[in-house]
Design a protein around this motif. Structure first.
Motif, short mmCIF file in Angstrom:
data_model
loop_
_atom_site.label_atom_id
_atom_site.label_comp_id
_atom_site.label_asym_id
_atom_site.label_seq_id
_atom_site.Cartn_x
_atom_site.Cartn_y
_atom_site.Cartn_z
N CYS A 61 32.62 36.08 35.45
CA CYS A 61 31.80 37.31 35.35
C CYS A 61 30.64 37.43 36.21
CB CYS A 61 31.79 37.65 33.88
SG CYS A 61 30.59 38.93 33.71
N GLU A 62 30.33 38.21 36.64
CA GLU A 62 28.90 38.38 37.62
C GLU A 62 27.70 38.23 36.90
OE1 GLU A 62 29.66 41.48 40.70
OE2 GLU A 62 31.62 40.66 40.67
N SER A 63 27.92 38.61 35.46
CA SER A 63 26.57 38.83 34.79
C SER A 63 26.35 37.50 33.88
CB SER A 63 26.52 40.01 33.77
OG SER A 63 27.58 39.78 32.70
N CYS A 78 31.24 40.84 30.64
CA CYS A 78 30.66 42.18 30.48
C CYS A 78 31.80 43.35 30.63
CB CYS A 78 29.55 42.37 31.72
SG CYS A 78 30.30 42.55 33.39
N ASN A 79 32.91 42.97 31.38
CA ASN A 79 34.04 43.79 31.70
C ASN A 79 33.44 45.11 32.42
OD1 ASN A 79 36.67 43.04 30.48
ND2 ASN A 79 35.45 42.81 28.71
N LYS A 80 32.18 45.17 33.15
CA LYS A 80 31.60 46.09 33.94
C LYS A 80 31.59 45.71 35.22
CE LYS A 80 29.04 47.87 30.05
NZ LYS A 80 28.23 47.07 29.03
N CYS A 81 31.39 44.47 35.65
CA CYS A 81 31.14 44.05 36.98
C CYS A 81 32.49 44.15 37.66
CB CYS A 81 30.46 42.67 36.86
SG CYS A 81 31.68 41.43 36.38
N CYS A 84 35.07 41.61 36.64
CA CYS A 84 35.73 41.78 35.40
C CYS A 84 36.97 42.96 35.74
CB CYS A 84 34.85 42.29 34.55
SG CYS A 84 34.14 40.87 33.70
ZN LIG Z 1 31.66 40.98 34.15
#
Ligand SMILES: [Zn+2]
Length: 501
Positions: A61-63, A78-81, A84
């Protein structure tokens, strides 16, 4: 999108149950002490691959920075980057998923070994998920072991299995094992209730409870069932649920029997393998095949109106009357017998679908079988030797002696005949060349020879010949085609392996 994909957990926190696993992964992750290889062991549908994919997100994950501030698993990954998201939609190049059950993995493991040295494309880690890892061949296991012995720092392995007992100890010693528990009815209810609320499905609590039970500990099965019912109009009650489940099952079974009535092993095996892709339960299929065949038998014995009709809708009963024309009385008795044996063998099956597959081959195979209650017939056709009569007479004993050691060999013997018998040799006539290969495998031959020697009271050698059965040529052709297929390969591998079946 199916409910299963839509509601697949995307963080550890969203996984229902599995507290021990979640805690272990969470704390190793926070302490930067993740292992380079995990074995996720547990029943089907318990969340192993979902957890593996979440783990893949956690490491890439990037965050990553924000997780230090937030110790809560619900905010991470995060499931947003973009990483993910690409893992969720299956397009991430650093996540490689291998299904050992579908191809037994030799090519995949080979290419894995070649590619593993390459650095990840975008993330920090390359994550390999090998599902149903116990299905790998010995060669594939050896290749995997070499990789696990010297894994590059950027690799993370998650091996998943429903049968940890079949993983070689050499592999076990190189992985950290985490045990997944079967979902409880309460946990299943919790998940099903949440989804039906979100999807605004009007369903009785009692009906949900039946669904939860029907899922037999598998989140995946439970969610799939709910998905199937979601198109149902009006309130789902216990009554309507039971009718729906029964009707679907009846239709599936009827189609299967129509194909089976054609007596083509190839068509029937193909149909079965398609059904298996949808996660079909072999035991349930066997039971419902037997139930319908039993109904056909009752119909043939003029008991249909009395015993079958009251339990079915008028349409279903009409369908059965039509289906009954495709089976002779003798077919029904013999098919039921074969399926009943397959059901018994299922308990010990190394590969769950194998007893049914062998039963199908048996059902579609030549008619000349050694049947317990008409042994003389086979003897007269083939040979009149008193020794053959003796073996024939003891045939049940032969089968029962072999059975505990190798039930599949016993199944194959049932479709073979004794061709001749001399002072030192029994020649078995087998219908297909793959039967011949299996009976001639040293381990199987030894077993057969020792049992025959016992019965005849002298040292016996066993050889085989291929039966000459012109009337059945197209069946033989079908089987020869199937011989290249998974079932035969799997069957011969089992017979040649050291595993006691
Ligand atoms: Zn992520």
């Amino acid at each position: 999108m199916t409910f299963y994909l839509k509601y697949r957990p995307q963080t550890l926190d969203e996984i229902t149950g599995q507290d021990v696993v979640k805690k272990a992964l969470q704390s190793s992750f926070q302490d930067h002490k993740l292992s380079h290889a995990y074995l996720f062991a547990g029943p089907r549908g318990s969340g192993k691959t979902s957890t593996a994919r979440i783990l893949a997100k956690m490491v890439n994950c990037e965050s990553q920075e924000s997780r230090v501030k937030s110790q809560e698993s619900r905010d991470y990954p995060c499931n947003k980057c973009s990483t993910c998201i690409s893992i969720t939609d299956g397009s991430n190049l650093d996540l490689i998923e291998i299904d050992a059950a579908s191809n037994r993995g030799i090519e995949d493991i080979r290419s894995l070994r070649e590619k593993i040295k390459l650095a990840p494309t975008s993330g920090k880690k390359k994550v390999y998920i090998i599902d149903e890892v116990h299905m790998l061949t010995t060669d594939a296991f050896n290749a995997l072991l070499k990789t696990l012995e010297e894994p590059p720092g950027h690799a993370l392995f998650v091996l998943a299995t429903t049968e940890p007992g079949k993983i070689p100890s050499t592999i076990l010693s190189r992985v950290q094992k985490l045990d997944f528990k079967m979902a409880t009815i309460e946990q299943l209810l919790q998940v099903l209730e949440k989804i039906s609320q979100k999807e605004k499905i009007d369903i009785d609590r009692e009906a949900l409870q039946i669904l939860a039970k029907k899922a037999e500990g598998s989140f995946r099965d439970g969610v799939k069932l709910l998905d199937q019912l979601s198109s149902f109009k009006g309130k789902i009650t216990v009554k309507s649920l039971k009718e729906t489940l029964k009707a679907t099952q009846f239709d599936d079974t009827k189609v299967f029997l129509q194909i089976l009535a054609g007596r083509s092993a190839k068509d029937s095996l193909l149909h079965l393998s398609k059904q298996m892709e949808y996660g079909l339960d072999v035991k349930e299929l066997l039971l419902s095949l037997m139930e319908v065949l039993r109904n056909l038998l009752l119909i043939k014995n003029e008991l249909g109106d009395q015993l079958v009709k009251p339990n079915l809708t008028d349409d279903q009963y009409e369908e059965l009357l039509k289906l009954a024309d495709s089976f002779s009385h003798q077919d029904l008795v013999s098919d039921l017998d074969i399926l009943q044996k397959a059901l018994e063998q299922l308990k010990f099956a190394v590969i769950t679908s194998l007893p049914l597959e062998l039963a199908i081959v048996d059902i579609c195979g030549p008619q000349e079988k050694i049947v317990k209650d008409e042994p003389k017939k086979t003897v007269e056709i083939l040979n009149n030797s008193p020794d053959i009569a003796k073996l024939q007479e003891k045939w049940t004993f032969v089968l029962e002696t072999i059975r505990p050691y190798n039930f599949s060999l016993e199944a194959l013997l049932r479709s073979s005949s004794i061709f001749s018998c001399s002072d030192s040799e029994v020649v078995m006539e087998v219908p297909y060349s793959f039967h011949q290969r299996i009976l001639e495998a040293p381990k199987n031959r030894d077993l057969l020879e020792s049992v025959f020697s016992d019965v005849l009271g002298r040292q016996i050698r066993v050889t085989t010949i291929l039966g000459n059965r012109p009337a059945r040529k197209e069946d033989v052709a079908n089987i020869e085609v199937a011989a290249d297929d998974e079932i035969i390969r799997v069957a011969s591998e089992i017979f040649n392996s050291d595993t006691v079946n």
